[in-house]
Design an enzyme around this catalytic site. Structure first.
Site, short mmCIF file in Angstrom:
data_model
loop_
_atom_site.label_atom_id
_atom_site.label_comp_id
_atom_site.label_asym_id
_atom_site.label_seq_id
_atom_site.Cartn_x
_atom_site.Cartn_y
_atom_site.Cartn_z
N ARG A 98 0.81 -1.16 -0.06
CA ARG A 98 -0.06 -0.07 -0.14
C ARG A 98 0.93 1.25 -0.04
O ARG A 98 1.56 1.28 0.97
CB ARG A 98 -0.83 0.19 1.23
N HIS A 133 -2.73 11.35 0.23
CA HIS A 133 -2.34 10.81 1.54
C HIS A 133 -1.81 12.29 2.17
O HIS A 133 -0.58 12.43 2.59
CB HIS A 133 -1.15 10.06 1.54
N GLU A 193 -7.13 8.80 5.94
CA GLU A 193 -7.43 9.60 7.14
C GLU A 193 -8.07 10.90 6.87
O GLU A 193 -7.66 11.80 7.26
CB GLU A 193 -6.22 9.47 7.91
N ASN A 248 -7.40 2.51 9.73
CA ASN A 248 -6.08 2.80 10.23
C ASN A 248 -6.42 2.62 11.71
O ASN A 248 -7.34 3.53 12.27
CB ASN A 248 -5.23 3.89 10.03
N TYR A 277 -4.84 2.35 16.08
CA TYR A 277 -3.82 2.31 16.70
C TYR A 277 -4.34 2.36 18.24
O TYR A 277 -3.85 1.99 19.14
CB TYR A 277 -2.75 3.32 16.44
N GLU A 283 -3.77 0.34 8.14
CA GLU A 283 -2.51 0.38 9.22
C GLU A 283 -2.81 0.13 10.53
O GLU A 283 -3.88 0.03 11.03
CB GLU A 283 -2.21 1.99 9.15
#
Ligand SMILES: *[C@@H]1O[C@H](CO)[C@@H](O)[C@H](O)[C@H]1NC(C)=O
Ligand SMILES: *[C@@H]1O[C@H](CO)[C@@H](O)[C@H](O)[C@H]1NC(C)=O
Ligand SMILES: *[C@@H]1O[C@H](CO)[C@@H](O)[C@H](O)[C@H]1NC(C)=O
Ligand SMILES: *[C@@H]1O[C@H](CO)[C@@H](O)[C@H](O)[C@H]1NC(C)=O
Ligand SMILES: *[C@@H]1O[C@H](CO)[C@@H](O)[C@H](O)[C@H]1NC(C)=O
Ligand SMILES: *[C@@H]1O[C@H](CO)[C@@H](O)[C@H](O)[C@H]1NC(C)=O
Ligand SMILES: *[C@@H]1O[C@H](CO)[C@@H](O)[C@H](O)[C@H]1NC(C)=O
Length: 521
Positions: free
Chosen positions: A106, A150, A196, A337, A339, A406
C-alpha cells in the site's frame, strides 16, 4: 529501591523466564496458512514519507513540503526531501517485499509529482516513476493498493484557491484521479481516494497542527488564518464529494474493463465509555459519530449523523438530493487505520462555549486509553477493542468489506533492531484477526504500518513503526531488517518459527532505548 545482590540475581532469572515465555508465545505455530487463501497481508507507506526526490524530475511542493520546511509547527525536526529515497531505490524495496512474501504493498501517489501544479499538463517523469513502481510490483506478483491523497495537496492549489476549503478542489481531484485510473488502472485494482480523511479535517482545519494549519485563534495552535467553527465541516464535505465524484467516474468509465474497487480511509479509535452511566455510553456513541459516522453515514445512508446535525446545526453543510445520491453507496470498501482507544466522558458544558469548534461540538472529554502493558512510547495492543468497534460498525452500517490499512507498534527510531514490542503487537493483532474472521467480520486484508522507518507525519524521524530500520547517517540508506521483518517473513512463508532466530537477534541488540519525546498520536 534497595536491593542486595541475591535479590538482583533472582530478579534477573525471573526476567530470563519472562523472556522465554514471550519467545514461546510469539514463536508458536501461527502462519498465513491458518488464514483463508484470499486474505491479503501487506505493508504500507505513503509518498511524502518514503519517496524523497522532492525537488527532482519536475515534482513541485505539496502543502507537506511547505509545512516541513517551515519547521513542522515546532513539533519535531525534519522533512521528506530525502526520506527513504524510495524514488531511486524502489527496485531494491520491491525485492525486499518479495523476499518477505508480501501479497500487497500500500503506497500513495504524490499528486504534485504527477501534476506539479495540481492540474494542467502531466509530468512525464512522474508518470514514468509510478509505472515503473507498479510494473516492478506486478513482476513480483505483489498487488498495488494505491492511495490517491495521503494529505499532500499540491501547494499550487492551496495558493490558488485555498485547497480543500474550496469546492473547486472536487473538479481538480476528479481530473487527477481520472488520469491515475486511465494510466495505472490496468494493473491497480484497489484505489483509496483519501487517507484518514477525518484527521485531515481535524488536524488541518480544527486544531491546526497539521498543514495547511488553519484554525481559529481559540484553538490549540497558532494559525494565521482559518475558522475552526466551520472549515472542518466544509473540508470533509468537499472530500466526500471529491471521493464520490471520482468513484462515479471510475464506475462509469473504467470499472467494466478494469474491475477494480474504490474505497476511503479513516483513522478509527476504540471508544470506551469512561463509566457505564447512560450519559457516557451515549457520549461514546456520539464520539463514534463525529470521528467515523461523519463519513460513514453519508457513504452508507447519504446523510450526516443525527447527533452531528443536532450539535453542529447550520454550520454543518447539507447535501442536495443529487449529492446525497452521489455519495451514498460510493465506497466498495472502508480502509481503517487502528492504533488507539479513547475513554469518553460526557461533557455538555462545551456546547455553551461561544466559539464552538469540532471538538466543542462533540461535547465529550477524551482521555487516552492505555491497555494493560504498554510503555510511554508504545501504542496499546488492544485487538479486542478493534473487534468490538468493527462489530458495532457492522451492526449499525451493515456488512461492507474492510481493509485494515494500518496497524503497528511505535518505537523510538534509534531503538534496537530487536523490536520485540512490534513483534508482539503484530502477533497479537494477526492472531486476533483469525477470531474476527470466525466471528463473521468481513475483513479482507491487513497491512502493517510501516514497511520501512519513514518520515512520520506525526513524529518526524524520532518515531518509528518500520519493519526495516534506516540509519539516516548512512549515505547508502541501507535497509536493515528488524526482528519484526524476520517474524513477518516467517509468518508469510508459512514457516513455524524457530526460537533460536530470536535468541540470536537478541544477542545483537546494540542501540540504546531512550524515551520518545513526541509520541505519534
Ligand atoms: C502459505 O499458505 C497460504 C494459505 O494456505 C498459501 O496461499 C500460500 O501460498 C502459502 N505460502 C507459501 C510461501 O507457501
Ligand atoms: C467563522 O465563521 C462563522 C460563520 O461564517 C462566523 O460566524 C464566525 O464569526 C467565524 N469565526 C471566526 C473565528 O472567524
Ligand atoms: C502562540 O503565539 C503566542 C504569541 O506569539 C505565543 O506566546 C504562544 O506561546 C503561542 N502558542 C502556541 C501553542 O504555539
Ligand atoms: C456499571 O454498572 C453496574 C450495574 O449495572 C455496576 O454494578 C457497576 O459498578 C458499574 N461499573 C462502573 C465502572 O461504573
Ligand atoms: C487487559 O487485557 C485483557 C485481554 O487480555 C482485556 O480483557 C482487559 O480488558 C485488558 N484491560 C485493560 C485495562 O485494557
Ligand atoms: C540516532 O542516533 C544517532 C547516533 O547515536 C544520533 O546521532 C542521532 O541524533 C539519533 N537520532 C535520533 C532521531 O534520535
Ligand atoms: C549479529 O551480528 C553479527 C556480526 O555483525 C552478524 O554476522 C550476524 O549476522 C548478526 N546476527 C543476526 C541474527 O542479525
Amino acid at each position: 529501591m534497595l536491593m542486595n545482590y541475591n535479590s538482583f540475581a533472582v530478579m534477573m532469572n525471573l526476567l530470563g523466564a519472562i523472556l522465554l515465555v514471550s519467545i514461546a508465545s510469539v514463536a508458536n505455530a501461527l502462519t498465513k496458512n491458518d488464514f483463508p487463501s484470499h486474505f491479503l497481508f501487506g505493508a504500507s507507506t505513503s509518498a511524502y514519507q518514503v519517496e524523497g526526490a522532492a525537488d527532482e524530475d519536475g515534482r513541485k511542493p505539496s502543502i507537506w513540503d511547505t509545512f516541513a520546511h517551515a519547521g513542522n509547527g515546532g513539533l519535531y525536526k525534519g522533512d521528506g526531501d530525502i526520506a527513504c529515497d524510495q524514488y531511486h531505490k524502489y527496485k531494491d524495496d520491491v525485492k525486499l517485499m518479495a523476499q518477505m512474501g508480501l501479497d500487497a504493498y500500500r503506497f500513495s501517489i504524490s499528486w504534485s509529482r504527477l501534476f506539479p501544479d495540481g492540474k494542467g499538463p502531466i509530468n512525464p517523469k512522474g508518470l514514468e516513476y509510478y509505472n515503473n513502481l507498479i510494473n516492478e510490483l506486478a513482476s513480483q506478483g505483489i498487488q498495488a493498493h494505491v492511495t490517491l491523497y495521503h494529505w499532500d495537496l499540491p501547494q499550487a492549489l492551496e495558493d490558488e484557491y485555498g485547497g480543500w476549503i474550496n469546492r473547486r478542489v472536487i473538479k481538480d481531484f476528479t481530473a487527477y484521479a481520472d488520469v491515475c485510473f486511465r494510466e495505472f488502472g490496468d494493473r491497480v485494482k484497489h484505489w483509496t481516494t483519501v487517507n484518514e480523511g477525518n484527521v485531515c479535517s481535524i488536524g488541518g482545519y480544527d486544531a491546526g497542527f497539521l498543514p495547511p494549519q488553519r484554525c481559529s485563534s481559540s484553538s490549540v495552535s497558532n494559525c494565521s488564518k482559518g475558522n475552526s467553527s466551520t472549515e472542518p465541516y466544509l473540508v470533509t464535505h468537499h472530500m466526500l464529494l471529491a471521493h464520490a465524484s471520482a468513484a462515479r467516474l471510475y464506475r462509469t468509465k473504467y470499472k467494466a474493463k478494469q474491475r477494480g474497487f474504490i474505497g476511503f480511509n479513516l483513522l478509527v479509535f476504540g471508544f470506551v465509555p469512561l463509566t457505564n452511566t447512560s450519559e457516557d455510553i451515549i457520549a461514546a456513541q456520539r464520539a463514534r459519530d463525529f470521528y467515523i459516522g461523519w463519513f460513514l453515514n453519508p457513504f452508507i445512508f447519504g446523510v450526516y449523523p443525527d447527533s452531528m446535525k443536532k450539535n453542529v446545526g447550520s454550520r454543518l453543510p447539507y447535501f442536495t438530493i443529487k449529492e446525497s445520491n452521489l455519495v451514498k453507496g460510493s465506497i466498495d470498501f472502508l480502509g481503517i487505520n487502528f492504533y488507539y482507544a479513547l475513554y469518553i466522558k460526557n461533557n455538555p458544558k462545551s456546547l455553551q462555549k461561544k466559539d464552538r469548534d469540532y471538538t466543542a461540538d462533540m461535547a465529550v472529554e477524551l482521555k487516552s486509553y492505555t491497555g494493560n502493558d504498554t510503555t510511554k512510547d508504545e501504542v496499546p495492543v488492544i485487538p479486542w477493542i478493534l473487534e468490538g468497534l468493527l462489530q458495532s460498525l457492522k451492526n449499525d452500517y451493515g456488512d461492507f468489506p474492510i481493509y485494515i490499512h494500518e496497524n503497528g507498534q511505535q518505537t523510538r527510531r534509534n531503538s534496537s533492531l530487536d523490536d520485540w514490542s512490534r513483534v508482539k503487537c503484530m502477533h497479537e493483532y494477526i492472531g486476533s484477526l483469525l477470531d474476527m474472521l470466525r466471528n463473521g467480520l468481513n475483513i479482507k486484508g491487513y497491512f502493517v504500518w510501516s514497511f520501512l522507518d519513514v518520515f512520520e507525519l506525526l513524529g518526524g524521524y524520532e518515531a518509528s513503526y518500520g519493519l526495516y530500520y534506516i540509519d539516516l547517517k548512512d549515505p547508502t540508506l541501507t535497509r536493515q531488517p528488524k526482528l519484526s521483518s524476520v517474524w513477518y517473513s516467517n509468518f508469510l512463508n508459512n514457516r513455524t518459527i524457530d526460537s533460536k532466530i530470536f535468541m540470536k537477534i537478541e544477542e545483537n541488540s546494540s542501540i540504546s532505548n531512550t524515551p520518545l519525546m513526541h509520541t505519534a498520536t
